[in-house]
Design a protein around this motif. Structure first.
Motif, PDB file in Angstrom:
ATOM      1  N   THR A   5     -27.539   2.552  25.299  1.00 25.44           N
ATOM      2  CA  THR A   5     -27.581   3.880  25.912  1.00 25.44           C
ATOM      3  C   THR A   5     -26.746   4.819  25.051  1.00 25.44           C
ATOM      4  OG1 THR A   5     -27.772   2.906  28.100  1.00 25.44           O
ATOM      5  CG2 THR A   5     -27.053   5.207  27.986  1.00 25.44           C
ATOM      6  N   PRO A   6     -27.368   5.860  24.480  1.00 26.14           N
ATOM      7  CA  PRO A   6     -26.609   6.776  23.617  1.00 26.14           C
ATOM      8  C   PRO A   6     -25.506   7.499  24.383  1.00 26.14           C
ATOM      9  CG  PRO A   6     -28.969   7.148  23.420  1.00 26.14           C
ATOM     10  CD  PRO A   6     -28.768   6.220  24.570  1.00 26.14           C
ATOM     11  N   HIS A   7     -24.391   7.747  23.723  1.00 21.47           N
ATOM     12  CA  HIS A   7     -23.340   8.569  24.315  1.00 21.47           C
ATOM     13  C   HIS A   7     -23.891   9.993  24.449  1.00 21.47           C
ATOM     14  CE1 HIS A   7     -19.647  10.810  24.861  1.00 21.47           C
ATOM     15  NE2 HIS A   7     -19.087   9.662  25.215  1.00 21.47           N
ATOM     16  N   PRO A   8     -23.635  10.684  25.550  1.00 20.54           N
ATOM     17  CA  PRO A   8     -24.169  12.038  25.741  1.00 20.54           C
ATOM     18  C   PRO A   8     -23.803  13.013  24.616  1.00 20.54           C
ATOM     19  CG  PRO A   8     -23.236  11.212  27.792  1.00 20.54           C
ATOM     20  CD  PRO A   8     -22.904  10.209  26.731  1.00 20.54           C
ATOM     21  N   ALA A   9     -22.690  12.816  23.941  1.00 19.61           N
ATOM     22  CA  ALA A   9     -22.291  13.715  22.853  1.00 19.61           C
ATOM     23  C   ALA A   9     -23.309  13.723  21.716  1.00 19.61           C
ATOM     24  CB  ALA A   9     -20.919  13.329  22.320  1.00 19.61           C
ATOM     25  N   MET A  10     -24.040  12.642  21.549  1.00 21.02           N
ATOM     26  CA  MET A  10     -25.033  12.571  20.474  1.00 21.02           C
ATOM     27  C   MET A  10     -26.128  13.616  20.650  1.00 21.02           C
ATOM     28  SD  MET A  10     -24.104  10.370  18.218  1.00 21.02           S
ATOM     29  CE  MET A  10     -25.608  10.202  17.262  1.00 21.02           C
ATOM     30  N   ARG A  11     -26.431  14.007  21.891  1.00 20.00           N
ATOM     31  CA  ARG A  11     -27.500  14.983  22.137  1.00 20.00           C
ATOM     32  C   ARG A  11     -27.209  16.325  21.465  1.00 20.00           C
ATOM     33  NH1 ARG A  11     -31.088  11.793  22.523  1.00 20.00           N
ATOM     34  NH2 ARG A  11     -32.258  13.543  21.814  1.00 20.00           N
ATOM     35  N   GLN A  12     -25.927  16.624  21.222  1.00 17.23           N
ATOM     36  CA  GLN A  12     -25.570  17.872  20.536  1.00 17.23           C
ATOM     37  C   GLN A  12     -26.236  17.971  19.168  1.00 17.23           C
ATOM     38  OE1 GLN A  12     -21.197  18.934  20.739  1.00 17.23           O
ATOM     39  NE2 GLN A  12     -21.148  16.749  21.241  1.00 17.23           N
ATOM     40  N   LEU A  13     -26.483  16.831  18.543  1.00 17.45           N
ATOM     41  CA  LEU A  13     -26.995  16.799  17.177  1.00 17.45           C
ATOM     42  C   LEU A  13     -28.510  16.949  17.095  1.00 17.45           C
ATOM     43  CD1 LEU A  13     -24.711  14.000  15.717  1.00 17.45           C
ATOM     44  CD2 LEU A  13     -24.274  16.461  15.944  1.00 17.45           C
ATOM     45  N   GLU A  14     -29.155  17.126  18.234  1.00 15.57           N
ATOM     46  CA  GLU A  14     -30.611  17.305  18.285  1.00 15.57           C
ATOM     47  C   GLU A  14     -31.073  18.437  17.366  1.00 15.57           C
ATOM     48  OE1 GLU A  14     -34.510  16.628  19.203  1.00 15.57           O
ATOM     49  OE2 GLU A  14     -32.871  15.422  20.017  1.00 15.57           O
ATOM     50  N   VAL A  15     -30.247  19.477  17.185  1.00 16.98           N
ATOM     51  CA  VAL A  15     -30.631  20.626  16.352  1.00 16.98           C
ATOM     52  C   VAL A  15     -30.886  20.233  14.899  1.00 16.98           C
ATOM     53  CG1 VAL A  15     -29.457  22.318  17.801  1.00 16.98           C
ATOM     54  CG2 VAL A  15     -28.239  21.297  15.884  1.00 16.98           C
ATOM     55  N   PHE A  16     -30.373  19.080  14.467  1.00 21.17           N
ATOM     56  CA  PHE A  16     -30.589  18.632  13.093  1.00 21.17           C
ATOM     57  C   PHE A  16     -31.902  17.876  12.905  1.00 21.17           C
ATOM     58  CE2 PHE A  16     -25.903  18.880  13.175  1.00 21.17           C
ATOM     59  CZ  PHE A  16     -25.707  19.695  12.072  1.00 21.17           C
ATOM     60  N   VAL A  17     -32.442  17.298  13.966  1.00 22.90           N
ATOM     61  CA  VAL A  17     -33.591  16.397  13.845  1.00 22.90           C
ATOM     62  C   VAL A  17     -34.783  17.122  13.217  1.00 22.90           C
ATOM     63  CG1 VAL A  17     -35.264  15.004  15.145  1.00 22.90           C
ATOM     64  CG2 VAL A  17     -32.832  14.924  15.730  1.00 22.90           C
ATOM     65  N   GLY A  18     -35.365  16.479  12.198  1.00 26.69           N
ATOM     66  CA  GLY A  18     -36.515  17.028  11.489  1.00 26.69           C
ATOM     67  C   GLY A  18     -36.277  17.040   9.992  1.00 26.69           C
ATOM     68  N   GLU A  19     -37.194  17.690   9.278  1.00 24.45           N
ATOM     69  CA  GLU A  19     -37.119  17.766   7.826  1.00 24.45           C
ATOM     70  C   GLU A  19     -36.545  19.108   7.389  1.00 24.45           C
ATOM     71  OE1 GLU A  19     -41.003  16.929   6.228  1.00 24.45           O
ATOM     72  OE2 GLU A  19     -40.628  14.779   6.332  1.00 24.45           O
ATOM     73  N   TRP A  20     -35.711  19.036   6.361  1.00 25.12           N
ATOM     74  CA  TRP A  20     -35.055  20.210   5.805  1.00 25.12           C
ATOM     75  C   TRP A  20     -35.175  20.171   4.289  1.00 25.12           C
ATOM     76  CZ3 TRP A  20     -32.090  23.574   8.996  1.00 25.12           C
ATOM     77  CH2 TRP A  20     -31.886  23.135  10.307  1.00 25.12           C
ATOM     78  N   ASP A  21     -35.131  21.344   3.667  1.00 28.25           N
ATOM     79  CA  ASP A  21     -34.952  21.444   2.222  1.00 28.25           C
ATOM     80  C   ASP A  21     -33.522  21.867   1.991  1.00 28.25           C
ATOM     81  OD1 ASP A  21     -37.540  20.755   1.349  1.00 28.25           O
ATOM     82  OD2 ASP A  21     -38.256  22.772   1.832  1.00 28.25           O
ATOM     83  N   LEU A  22     -32.809  21.073   1.225  1.00 22.85           N
ATOM     84  CA  LEU A  22     -31.407  21.332   0.918  1.00 22.85           C
ATOM     85  C   LEU A  22     -31.311  21.988  -0.451  1.00 22.85           C
ATOM     86  CD1 LEU A  22     -28.306  20.963   1.169  1.00 22.85           C
ATOM     87  CD2 LEU A  22     -28.630  18.634   0.318  1.00 22.85           C
ATOM     88  N   TRP A  23     -30.546  23.058  -0.506  1.00 22.33           N
ATOM     89  CA  TRP A  23     -30.249  23.745  -1.761  1.00 22.33           C
ATOM     90  C   TRP A  23     -28.739  23.708  -1.935  1.00 22.33           C
ATOM     91  CZ3 TRP A  23     -34.192  25.720  -4.736  1.00 22.33           C
ATOM     92  CH2 TRP A  23     -35.447  25.768  -4.125  1.00 22.33           C
ATOM     93  N   ALA A  24     -28.276  23.555  -3.161  1.00 26.77           N
ATOM     94  CA  ALA A  24     -26.838  23.493  -3.421  1.00 26.77           C
ATOM     95  C   ALA A  24     -26.483  24.390  -4.600  1.00 26.77           C
ATOM     96  CB  ALA A  24     -26.420  22.053  -3.706  1.00 26.77           C
ATOM     97  N   ALA A  25     -25.190  24.637  -4.725  1.00 27.37           N
ATOM     98  CA  ALA A  25     -24.648  25.391  -5.869  1.00 27.37           C
ATOM     99  C   ALA A  25     -25.394  26.702  -6.082  1.00 27.37           C
ATOM    100  CB  ALA A  25     -24.659  24.524  -7.124  1.00 27.37           C
ATOM    101  N   ASP A  26     -25.334  27.571  -5.076  1.00 29.58           N
ATOM    102  CA  ASP A  26     -25.989  28.884  -5.140  1.00 29.58           C
ATOM    103  C   ASP A  26     -27.472  28.782  -5.443  1.00 29.58           C
ATOM    104  OD1 ASP A  26     -23.638  30.291  -4.534  1.00 29.58           O
ATOM    105  OD2 ASP A  26     -23.011  30.226  -6.641  1.00 29.58           O
ATOM    106  N   ARG A  27     -28.115  27.781  -4.845  1.00 27.19           N
ATOM    107  CA  ARG A  27     -29.556  27.551  -4.962  1.00 27.19           C
ATOM    108  C   ARG A  27     -30.009  27.218  -6.381  1.00 27.19           C
ATOM    109  NH1 ARG A  27     -33.591  29.232  -0.796  1.00 27.19           N
ATOM    110  NH2 ARG A  27     -32.415  29.269   1.109  1.00 27.19           N
ATOM    111  N   THR A  28     -29.097  26.735  -7.222  1.00 22.31           N
ATOM    112  CA  THR A  28     -29.505  26.271  -8.543  1.00 22.31           C
ATOM    113  C   THR A  28     -29.922  24.805  -8.506  1.00 22.31           C
ATOM    114  OG1 THR A  28     -27.253  25.651  -9.183  1.00 22.31           O
ATOM    115  CG2 THR A  28     -27.972  27.892  -9.731  1.00 22.31           C
TER     116      THR A  28
END
Length: 156
Positions: A5-28
């Motif tokens: 049973t997941p700890h309820p605090a884990m639900r906070q991280l729902e906003v991250f679920v899915g695919e993202w494109d990560l850019w670093a160093a001023d998008r270089t």
């Protein structure tokens, strides 16, 4: 087999679920495809990141690129904070602590000679997240290592 049973605090991280494109160093650097997915019925959040084999990386990024990376996030109910396990393609493995408050993820570790911390804030509409990795030799004086921008896949 039953799942924990997941700890309820884990639900906070729902906003991250899915695919993202990560850019670093001023998008270089980027885009780096990153996905977040629940494991064990939500007891853990996994993050995987990798670059396309055809992606060229500038300067030091080319020689020190950590990809692929995997991060596992869980919640420590006695410490009331997240625990983050990290491993990458350079055989680097680290443990961080984390917190999530007001749409801001904070992740940190203290290690002799190499302290690190990450702060990322997710936009109100959940389509972008911006922040930075910082480092310190002594845990007192911090410098920016590199900025990061996450853009939800299909939203750039």
């Amino acid at each position: 087999m039953r799942q924990p049973t997941p700890h309820p605090a884990m639900r906070q991280l729902e906003v991250f679920v899915g695919e993202w494109d990560l850019w670093a160093a001023d998008r270089t650097v980027g885009p780096i495809r990153t996905d977040f997915a629940w494991l064990e019925g939500g007891a853990f959040l996994a993050q995987h990141a990798d670059i396309d084999p055809d992606t060229s990386l500038p300067g030091d990024w080319a020689t020190h690129a950590p990809f692929p990376t995997v991060t596992l996030i869980g919640y420590d109910d006695t410490a009331e904070e997240f625990t983050v396990l990290y491993a990458d393609g350079r055989s680097v493995s680290r443990i961080y602590q984390g917190s999530f408050t007001d749409r801001t993820w904070r992740q940190w570790r203290s290690a002799p000679g190499f302290h690190q911390r990450l702060t990322v804030t997710i936009s109100p509409d959940g389509t972008t997240a911006e922040g930075r990795w910082e480092q310190s030799a002594d845990g007192e004086e911090w410098t920016t290592d590199f900025d990061v921008t996450y853009v939800r896949a299909g939203k750039s």
